[in-house]
Design an enzyme around this catalytic site. Structure first.
Site, short mmCIF file in Angstrom:
data_model
loop_
_atom_site.label_atom_id
_atom_site.label_comp_id
_atom_site.label_asym_id
_atom_site.label_seq_id
_atom_site.Cartn_x
_atom_site.Cartn_y
_atom_site.Cartn_z
N ASN A 1 6.15 -1.74 11.43
CA ASN A 1 5.38 -1.27 10.30
C ASN A 1 5.77 -2.09 9.06
O ASN A 1 6.50 -3.07 9.16
CB ASN A 1 5.62 0.22 10.06
CG ASN A 1 4.43 0.91 9.42
OD1 ASN A 1 3.73 0.34 8.59
ND2 ASN A 1 4.21 2.16 9.79
N THR A 2 5.32 -1.67 7.91
CA THR A 2 5.52 -2.45 6.69
C THR A 2 6.95 -2.37 6.16
O THR A 2 7.68 -1.41 6.40
CB THR A 2 4.57 -1.97 5.59
OG1 THR A 2 4.71 -0.54 5.45
CG2 THR A 2 3.13 -2.29 5.95
N ASN B 1 0.83 -1.19 0.00
CA ASN B 1 0.00 0.00 0.00
C ASN B 1 0.87 1.24 0.00
O ASN B 1 1.96 1.26 0.56
CB ASN B 1 -0.97 0.01 1.19
CG ASN B 1 -0.38 0.70 2.41
OD1 ASN B 1 -0.44 1.92 2.54
ND2 ASN B 1 0.21 -0.09 3.31
N GLY C 1 1.86 -9.45 9.58
CA GLY C 1 1.52 -10.74 9.03
C GLY C 1 0.70 -11.65 9.92
O GLY C 1 0.53 -12.83 9.59
N CYS D 1 6.26 5.34 8.47
CA CYS D 1 5.47 5.20 7.25
C CYS D 1 6.38 5.26 6.03
O CYS D 1 7.04 6.28 5.80
CB CYS D 1 4.41 6.28 7.16
SG CYS D 1 3.34 6.12 5.73
#
Length: 304
Positions: free
Chosen positions: A193-194, A69, A245, A131
């Site tokens: 975070n990602t 995303n 995950g 982010c």
């Protein structure tokens, strides 16, 4: 406390299941699926001092293990969240939320935090210094321990609420980052975070995302996120919320075993909006199979 109850910096949650920021909106989006009081708590959509329109489309790409995303912190700004959204949420949700805060300067983080500090529905401030989809903010703080410490110190000066920091896996030395955050006054950590990634279109060979890169999430990152919790837990003395995950009850148990006190669940909410309820119902049976009376007994058992 019940068998699923956990405590984060004095805040007791009925269960450890926390929808992650950006996958649960401001809580109201899930009312069509179930009573939002089923969750232990939830992290609200990343909120900044001023409204943001986010990144250009397309913002989403899929891969075998989940999704990427690049939303870019689209949100109405903290004042609208407080004046328009929180009253609606308070009418249906009886717990306290994690207020996820994004920013582009130390001052912005502190100002947004000071406004959330006055809100009874906010139990914890979650500083998003991680982010990967926002240029000039977010992750630029998350890869530099000294900058991250300045954010924490500034926020701690304006709030009495616990301050948790959501860290990025892009940080080159996560243990040093987390120890620095703890020294700066952080009350807890959210790991992680990602991850940063991209996808290319089959026919054109060009990036699918307008932002080129996006945050990689979903079941495919679980072992990496789990390892980071395992790596950091013995090096700090503050609670960790495991994130990355998580899709099922066994994933929750693994995260707690590695040292997490609670878990955030993100992409799985988008795949199966009922996943939190399903995991909550499955956990007691898994505890019985392990012969333990409380989830609290599992925290950090990998090191016992």
């Amino acid at each position: 406390m019940g068998e699923l109850a956990v405590t984060l910096s004095g805040l007791t949650l009925d269960n450890p299941l926390i929808p992650a920021s950006g996958t649960f909106g401001y809580g109201l989006d899930y009312l069509d699926f179930y009573d939002v009081n089923e969750v232990g708590s939830f992290a609200i959509k990343g909120t900044t001092l001023h409204p943001r329109s986010g990144n250009p489309l397309p913002r989403i790409a899929e891969y075998g293990g989940g999704m990427l995303n690049a939303v870019g912190l689209e949100n109405p700004g903290v004042d609208i969240v407080i004046s328009d959204i929180f009253p609606k949420l308070a009418a249906v949700y009886h717990g306290k939320v994690l207020a996820n805060i994004g920013g582009f300067s130390v001052q912005e983080y502190a100002e947004t935090a000071s406004r959330f500090d006055r809100e009874p529905i906010v139990g914890i401030l979650e500083l998003n210094i991680s982010c990967p989809n926002v240029h000039g903010g977010g992750m630029s703080f998350g890869t530099d321990p000294l900058l991250a410490a300045k954010v924490v110190e500034a926020v701690k000066r304006v709030t009495a609420k616990p301050v948790y920091v959501k860290c990025t896996p892009q940080c080159p030395d996560l243990v040093t980052m987390c120890r620095t955050l703890e020294s700066a006054g952080a009350d807890g950590l959210v790991l992680l975070n990602t991850f940063l990634g991209t996808r290319l279109a089959f026919r054109t060979g060009k990036p699918i995302l307008a932002n080129i890169t996006g945050g990689v999430s979903g079941a495919g990152i679980f072992p990496m996120a789990l390892y980071r919790v395992y790596e950091v837990y013995p090096k700090v003395h503050i609670p960790i919320i495991g994130c990355g995950g998580v899709t099922c009850a066994d994933d929750v148990i693994e995260m707690l075993s590695a040292g997490a006190s609670a878990v955030e669940i993100g992409t799985q909410n988008l795949i199966d909006p009922m996943c939190i309820v399903k995991i909550k119902r499955e956990l007691p049976q898994r505890l019985r199979e392990l012969g333990v009376s409380s989830l609290q007994n599992l925290i950090g058992r990998a090191f016992h």
